[in-house]
Design a protein around this motif. Structure first.
Motif, PDB file in Angstrom:
ATOM      1  N   ASP A   1      14.378   8.001   8.679  1.00  0.00           N
ATOM      2  CA  ASP A   1      14.440   8.292  10.108  1.00  0.00           C
ATOM      3  C   ASP A   1      14.746   9.747  10.450  1.00  0.00           C
ATOM      4  OD1 ASP A   1      13.909   5.682  10.513  1.00  0.00           O
ATOM      5  OD2 ASP A   1      15.657   5.238  11.737  1.00  0.00           O
ATOM      6  N   MET A   2      15.609  10.374   9.699  1.00  0.00           N
ATOM      7  CA  MET A   2      16.117  11.671  10.122  1.00  0.00           C
ATOM      8  C   MET A   2      15.401  12.858   9.501  1.00  0.00           C
ATOM      9  SD  MET A   2      18.134  10.221  12.118  1.00  0.00           S
ATOM     10  CE  MET A   2      18.730  11.692  12.915  1.00  0.00           C
ATOM     11  N   GLN A   3      14.826  12.689   8.330  1.00  0.00           N
ATOM     12  CA  GLN A   3      14.114  13.787   7.693  1.00  0.00           C
ATOM     13  C   GLN A   3      12.655  13.829   8.140  1.00  0.00           C
ATOM     14  OE1 GLN A   3      14.503  13.474   3.437  1.00  0.00           O
ATOM     15  NE2 GLN A   3      16.605  14.231   3.416  1.00  0.00           N
ATOM     16  N   VAL A   4      12.105  15.032   8.173  1.00  0.00           N
ATOM     17  CA  VAL A   4      10.677  15.191   8.481  1.00  0.00           C
ATOM     18  C   VAL A   4       9.896  14.894   7.203  1.00  0.00           C
ATOM     19  CG1 VAL A   4       8.874  16.773   9.214  1.00  0.00           C
ATOM     20  CG2 VAL A   4      11.154  16.904  10.253  1.00  0.00           C
ATOM     21  N   TRP A   5       8.976  13.955   7.284  1.00  0.00           N
ATOM     22  CA  TRP A   5       8.219  13.536   6.105  1.00  0.00           C
ATOM     23  C   TRP A   5       7.257  14.629   5.647  1.00  0.00           C
ATOM     24  CZ3 TRP A   5       6.403   8.115   8.246  1.00  0.00           C
ATOM     25  CH2 TRP A   5       7.529   7.297   8.427  1.00  0.00           C
ATOM     26  N   THR A   6       7.035  14.689   4.328  1.00  0.00           N
ATOM     27  CA  THR A   6       5.997  15.565   3.782  1.00  0.00           C
ATOM     28  C   THR A   6       4.625  14.974   4.105  1.00  0.00           C
ATOM     29  OG1 THR A   6       5.918  14.392   1.677  1.00  0.00           O
ATOM     30  CG2 THR A   6       7.526  16.197   1.873  1.00  0.00           C
ATOM     31  N   MET A   7       3.581  15.782   3.983  1.00  0.00           N
ATOM     32  CA  MET A   7       2.233  15.268   4.233  1.00  0.00           C
ATOM     33  C   MET A   7       1.860  14.180   3.223  1.00  0.00           C
ATOM     34  SD  MET A   7       0.879  16.388   6.949  1.00  0.00           S
ATOM     35  CE  MET A   7       2.563  16.247   7.610  1.00  0.00           C
ATOM     36  N   SER A   8       2.353  14.318   1.986  1.00  0.00           N
ATOM     37  CA  SER A   8       2.072  13.298   0.979  1.00  0.00           C
ATOM     38  C   SER A   8       2.684  11.962   1.386  1.00  0.00           C
ATOM     39  CB  SER A   8       2.612  13.733  -0.377  1.00  0.00           C
ATOM     40  OG  SER A   8       1.915  14.854  -0.853  1.00  0.00           O
ATOM     41  N   LYS A   9       3.912  12.021   1.887  1.00  0.00           N
ATOM     42  CA  LYS A   9       4.546  10.772   2.324  1.00  0.00           C
ATOM     43  C   LYS A   9       3.842  10.208   3.554  1.00  0.00           C
ATOM     44  CE  LYS A   9       8.771   8.440   3.613  1.00  0.00           C
ATOM     45  NZ  LYS A   9      10.247   8.413   3.606  1.00  0.00           N
ATOM     46  N   CYS A  10       3.435  11.080   4.458  1.00  0.00           N
ATOM     47  CA  CYS A  10       2.697  10.612   5.635  1.00  0.00           C
ATOM     48  C   CYS A  10       1.427   9.873   5.222  1.00  0.00           C
ATOM     49  CB  CYS A  10       2.351  11.792   6.549  1.00  0.00           C
ATOM     50  SG  CYS A  10       3.751  12.456   7.471  1.00  0.00           S
ATOM     51  N   ALA A  11       0.709  10.427   4.224  1.00  0.00           N
ATOM     52  CA  ALA A  11      -0.516   9.786   3.742  1.00  0.00           C
ATOM     53  C   ALA A  11      -0.213   8.429   3.135  1.00  0.00           C
ATOM     54  CB  ALA A  11      -1.211  10.685   2.725  1.00  0.00           C
ATOM     55  N   LYS A  12       0.877   8.346   2.376  1.00  0.00           N
ATOM     56  CA  LYS A  12       1.274   7.082   1.751  1.00  0.00           C
ATOM     57  C   LYS A  12       1.662   6.044   2.808  1.00  0.00           C
ATOM     58  CE  LYS A  12       2.808   4.333  -1.622  1.00  0.00           C
ATOM     59  NZ  LYS A  12       3.614   3.355  -0.913  1.00  0.00           N
ATOM     60  N   VAL A  13       2.444   6.476   3.804  1.00  0.00           N
ATOM     61  CA  VAL A  13       2.849   5.567   4.882  1.00  0.00           C
ATOM     62  C   VAL A  13       1.634   5.136   5.692  1.00  0.00           C
ATOM     63  CG1 VAL A  13       4.180   5.385   7.019  1.00  0.00           C
ATOM     64  CG2 VAL A  13       5.190   6.477   5.009  1.00  0.00           C
ATOM     65  N   PHE A  14       0.707   6.069   5.928  1.00  0.00           N
ATOM     66  CA  PHE A  14      -0.527   5.728   6.634  1.00  0.00           C
ATOM     67  C   PHE A  14      -1.252   4.602   5.909  1.00  0.00           C
ATOM     68  CE2 PHE A  14      -5.148   6.218   6.984  1.00  0.00           C
ATOM     69  CZ  PHE A  14      -5.333   6.207   8.352  1.00  0.00           C
ATOM     70  N   SER A  15      -1.429   4.741   4.615  1.00  0.00           N
ATOM     71  CA  SER A  15      -2.122   3.725   3.818  1.00  0.00           C
ATOM     72  C   SER A  15      -1.398   2.385   3.855  1.00  0.00           C
ATOM     73  CB  SER A  15      -2.265   4.214   2.374  1.00  0.00           C
ATOM     74  OG  SER A  15      -2.870   3.227   1.562  1.00  0.00           O
ATOM     75  N   ASP A  16      -0.081   2.430   3.664  1.00  0.00           N
ATOM     76  CA  ASP A  16       0.706   1.192   3.630  1.00  0.00           C
ATOM     77  C   ASP A  16       0.669   0.463   4.966  1.00  0.00           C
ATOM     78  OD1 ASP A  16       1.318   1.748   1.024  1.00  0.00           O
ATOM     79  OD2 ASP A  16       3.345   2.493   1.436  1.00  0.00           O
ATOM     80  N   THR A  17       0.854   1.209   6.056  1.00  0.00           N
ATOM     81  CA  THR A  17       0.921   0.554   7.365  1.00  0.00           C
ATOM     82  C   THR A  17      -0.439   0.040   7.812  1.00  0.00           C
ATOM     83  OG1 THR A  17       0.728   2.750   8.415  1.00  0.00           O
ATOM     84  CG2 THR A  17       2.946   1.833   8.151  1.00  0.00           C
ATOM     85  N   VAL A  18      -1.513   0.720   7.430  1.00  0.00           N
ATOM     86  CA  VAL A  18      -2.848   0.206   7.751  1.00  0.00           C
ATOM     87  C   VAL A  18      -3.030  -1.181   7.136  1.00  0.00           C
ATOM     88  CG1 VAL A  18      -5.308   0.471   7.226  1.00  0.00           C
ATOM     89  CG2 VAL A  18      -4.013   2.399   8.146  1.00  0.00           C
ATOM     90  N   SER A  19      -2.598  -1.341   5.891  1.00  0.00           N
ATOM     91  CA  SER A  19      -2.720  -2.636   5.216  1.00  0.00           C
ATOM     92  C   SER A  19      -1.862  -3.704   5.895  1.00  0.00           C
ATOM     93  CB  SER A  19      -2.302  -2.502   3.748  1.00  0.00           C
ATOM     94  OG  SER A  19      -3.142  -1.584   3.075  1.00  0.00           O
ATOM     95  N   ILE A  20      -0.645  -3.331   6.265  1.00  0.00           N
ATOM     96  CA  ILE A  20       0.265  -4.282   6.913  1.00  0.00           C
ATOM     97  C   ILE A  20      -0.262  -4.698   8.282  1.00  0.00           C
ATOM     98  CG2 ILE A  20       2.579  -4.571   7.879  1.00  0.00           C
ATOM     99  CD1 ILE A  20       3.582  -2.645   5.694  1.00  0.00           C
ATOM    100  N   LEU A  21      -0.670  -3.717   9.077  1.00  0.00           N
ATOM    101  CA  LEU A  21      -1.146  -4.010  10.431  1.00  0.00           C
ATOM    102  C   LEU A  21      -2.463  -4.771  10.407  1.00  0.00           C
ATOM    103  CD1 LEU A  21      -0.260  -0.554  12.019  1.00  0.00           C
ATOM    104  CD2 LEU A  21       0.873  -2.738  12.477  1.00  0.00           C
ATOM    105  N   LYS A  22      -3.284  -4.508   9.395  1.00  0.00           N
ATOM    106  CA  LYS A  22      -4.529  -5.262   9.243  1.00  0.00           C
ATOM    107  C   LYS A  22      -4.223  -6.745   9.055  1.00  0.00           C
ATOM    108  CE  LYS A  22      -8.235  -6.075   5.906  1.00  0.00           C
ATOM    109  NZ  LYS A  22      -8.760  -5.707   4.567  1.00  0.00           N
ATOM    110  N   GLU A  23      -3.220  -7.046   8.225  1.00  0.00           N
ATOM    111  CA  GLU A  23      -2.836  -8.443   7.997  1.00  0.00           C
ATOM    112  C   GLU A  23      -2.258  -9.070   9.263  1.00  0.00           C
ATOM    113  OE1 GLU A  23      -3.413 -10.355   5.352  1.00  0.00           O
ATOM    114  OE2 GLU A  23      -4.545  -8.639   4.582  1.00  0.00           O
TER     115      GLU A  23
END
Length: 614
Positions: free
Chosen positions: A303-325
């Motif tokens: 919550d408090m730290q600014v994510w790196t672009m690599s983490k943003c890409a990983k979270v993007f991938s993970d949440t797309v899969s979750i929201l798709k389900e």
């Protein structure tokens, strides 16, 4: 544990006798709601009901003192009830984990109470409770805070003005081309990310298309597109395309953060005086490994730290899969700032887009505050306003309505050293109010040859006139054109208004059974001359019809919302989370952009949010 053994001695004997017998309803168990419930319990009220739709979030714990860490994820109303009983175990208190706008809570439900106390966080619910209390003829005490400011107001049918007597400031909006083509502030990227969520998983809206805007005036040369027609993006349904590729994260990422950006770069005019964006590809950030020195799911990291672009890409991938389900088997998802996958998706997308346009990236906490229209909450302000609410309640139960003027809390008084100020007398009802006047009536100016019946129901009756389940009958013909009964008038939905006999001069008798509300609507044919003009206009006050200019040339500030520099408030009163930054200033480059307005973050606010009228 504190137990109440006697009522406050400062009250009159008649008040002291009525308090234990008075049945009250508290709507909302957030920052103000918690304080109000505590005050009621300690003041001798013995019959209380509380309703709240939300569950407890970690961010609530710094000010909503009835909740503890072990309560996170549980219904607010239920936990508030348990906590209040520890203050006074002898009272009767009932909790509802539900929406106050549900059809289960009709006029007869409200008639059971001698008084209703609002502690809500959005304008729609406030409008609804206002109408229900008017229909049931039950006094309503409306309250809210915004940082160090606050307000308490009595609403009583036939005595005071109602919540909708005075128009509220429209929600802050941004030009569509700024959101799609030339973002310059974090809020622009956050709005874009929320639009992307709706295009992929939510209720699709053509006005929320996230693709580059080829109609942007700045992108044209001599009135023509600055790229060839063959280079223009093919406009297809984002949802349909995503389904065809089975929501493949790599293809989604490359489409929104590489291909679309490369297309924007072809609009060379846009980048003469701006720094050009830099496309990102999935391959660059596909491999992500968390920091082994700290827990991946810790509050500080998440919550408090600014994510790196690599983490943003990983979270993007993970949440797309979750929201798709989550979308499987549903028509669409509704974005909620307290839904972790949805909030993570917005955080990742907003930061990736910000990085592309050289805009500072934000922590998840900061993005949640902006996306949810959250204003920092001040616990002291909540406590002061809640105290005034209950002082008003004492007067209301003995029907001393004239002694309940609106009271305002201000950080600094202009004319004195006092932070509390009140009106000299209660505010009388607006005689032209389309809610509480004896014969509610409005003129609606709309293009009857363009607007469909469904659009009229959704945009005019529900969104603008705040009906929940409207019915509409064409006066003179007795034809039901809109029905709250499912399927009864479905055949009319896609027909233009004039195709079913709604033309210039037509009169519609509209009513909402749930709100016990009736309204007469006069239809006036109106054609917008340019894209800046609103698609429709509602006029309740006959004096407003005496415009200085024709309706086809409505002044800019009365069209699709106020300019971007205006205050972004979901309601009149609002409360917020602590570390919120000042509202972003208007983009100096927006003045030359196409002035088509798009909604900013939805009208969601943190638990205490309310509206405050200056």
């Amino acid at each position: 544990m504190t137990t109440v053994t006697s009522l406050p001695h400062s009250l009159s004997e008649s008040t002291r006798e009525l308090i234990p017998k008075s049945k009250v309803l508290v709507v909302g168990a957030g920052g103000i709601g918690c304080e109000v419930l505590k005050n009621l319990a300690l003041s001798g009220f013995e019959d209380i009901e509380i309703i709240d739709l939300d569950t407890i979030d970690v961010s609530n714990l710094n000010r909503q003192f009835l909740f503890r860490k072990e309560h996170v994820g549980k219904p607010k109303a239920a936990v508030a009830r348990e906590s209040i009983l520890s203050y006074n175990p002898n009272i009767k208190i009932k909790a509802y984990h539900d929406s106050i706008t549900s059809q289960d809570y009709g006029v007869n439900f409200f008639k059971r109470f001698i008084l209703v106390l609002n502690a809500l966080d959005n304008r729609g619910a406030r409008n609804h409770v206002n109408r229900m209390c008017l229909a049931a003829d039950v006094p309503l005490i409306e309250s809210g805070t915004s940082g160090y400011s606050g307000q308490v107001e009595l609403i009583k049918k036939g005595v005071t003005q109602c919540y909708e007597c005075q128009p509220k400031a429209p929600q802050k909006t941004f030009p569509g081309c700024t959101i799609r083509n030339t973002p310059s502030e974090p809020v622009h990227c956050i709005v874009w990310a929320k639009h992307l969520f709706n295009q992929l998983f939510g209720e699709e809206d053509p006005d929320q298309d996230v693709s580059p805007d080829t109609e942007d005036p700045e992108a044209k040369v001599n009135g023509e597109h600055s790229v060839t027609e063959t280079g223009n993006i093919k406009r297809t349904s984002t949802r349909q395309w995503a389904q065809e590729i089975k929501y493949d994260p790599a293809q989604l990422f490359d489409k929104f953060f590489k291909t679309d950006i490369e297309y924007l770069l072809k609009m060379e005019n846009l980048w003469k005086n701006r720094k050009a964006p830099v496309p990102l590809s999935w391959k660059e950030y596909a491999s992500y490994e968390g920091d082994n020195n700290e827990e991946e799911n810790s509050v500080r990291t998440t919550d408090m730290q600014v994510w790196t672009m690599s983490k943003c890409a990983k979270v993007f991938s993970d949440t797309v899969s979750i929201l798709k389900e989550e979308l499987s088997g549903k028509s669409f998802l509704v974005w909620d700032k307290d839904d972790k996958p949805a909030m993570d998706f917005i955080t990742a997308c907003a930061n990736i887009r910000a990085h592309i346009f050289s805009i500072p990236t934000k922590s998840r906490f900061a993005i949640k505050s902006i996306a949810g229209n959250i204003i920092p909450a001040i616990a002291t302000a909540n406590a002061m306003i809640a105290g005034l609410v209950v002082l008003h309640a004492f007067r209301v139960i003995i029907q001393e309505f004239e002694k309940c003027p609106s009271i305002y809390l201000r950080k600094k008084s202009i004319h004195s050293k006092f932070v509390l100020a009140s009106d000299k007398q209660i505010s009388k009802a607006n005689p032209t109010c389309y809610v509480c006047s004896p014969k509610p009536f409005v003129n609606v100016f709309v293009n009857v040859e363009v607007m469909t019946v469904k659009e009229f129901e959704t945009e005019v009756l529900k969104k603008h006139l705040n009906m929940v389940a409207p019915d509409a009958v064409l006066d003179g013909k007795g034809m039901v054109v809109i029905s709250s009964e499912e399927g009864e008038t479905e055949a009319n939905d896609n027909k233009k208004l004039n195709e079913i006999g709604i033309v210039d001069g037509s009169i519609l008798k509209c009513d909402d059974f749930l709100q016990n509300y009736e309204l007469t609507v006069a239809i006036n044919h109106y054609e917008a001359k340019n894209k800046e003009d609103p698609s429709f206009k509602v006029v309740a006050n006959p004096e407003d019809l005496k415009a200085k200019e024709p309706l086809n040339a409505v002044e800019s500030e009365t069209k699709n919302g106020v300019e971007a520099k205006d205050v972004d408030s979901d309601d009149d009163l609002m409360i917020m989370d602590d570390d919120q930054e000042d509202p972003p200033e208007e983009d100096p480059q927006e003045g030359s952009s196409k002035r088509r307005k798009l909604n900013p973050p939805e009208d969601e606010v943190d638990e205490d949010l309310c509206i405050i009228e200056s």
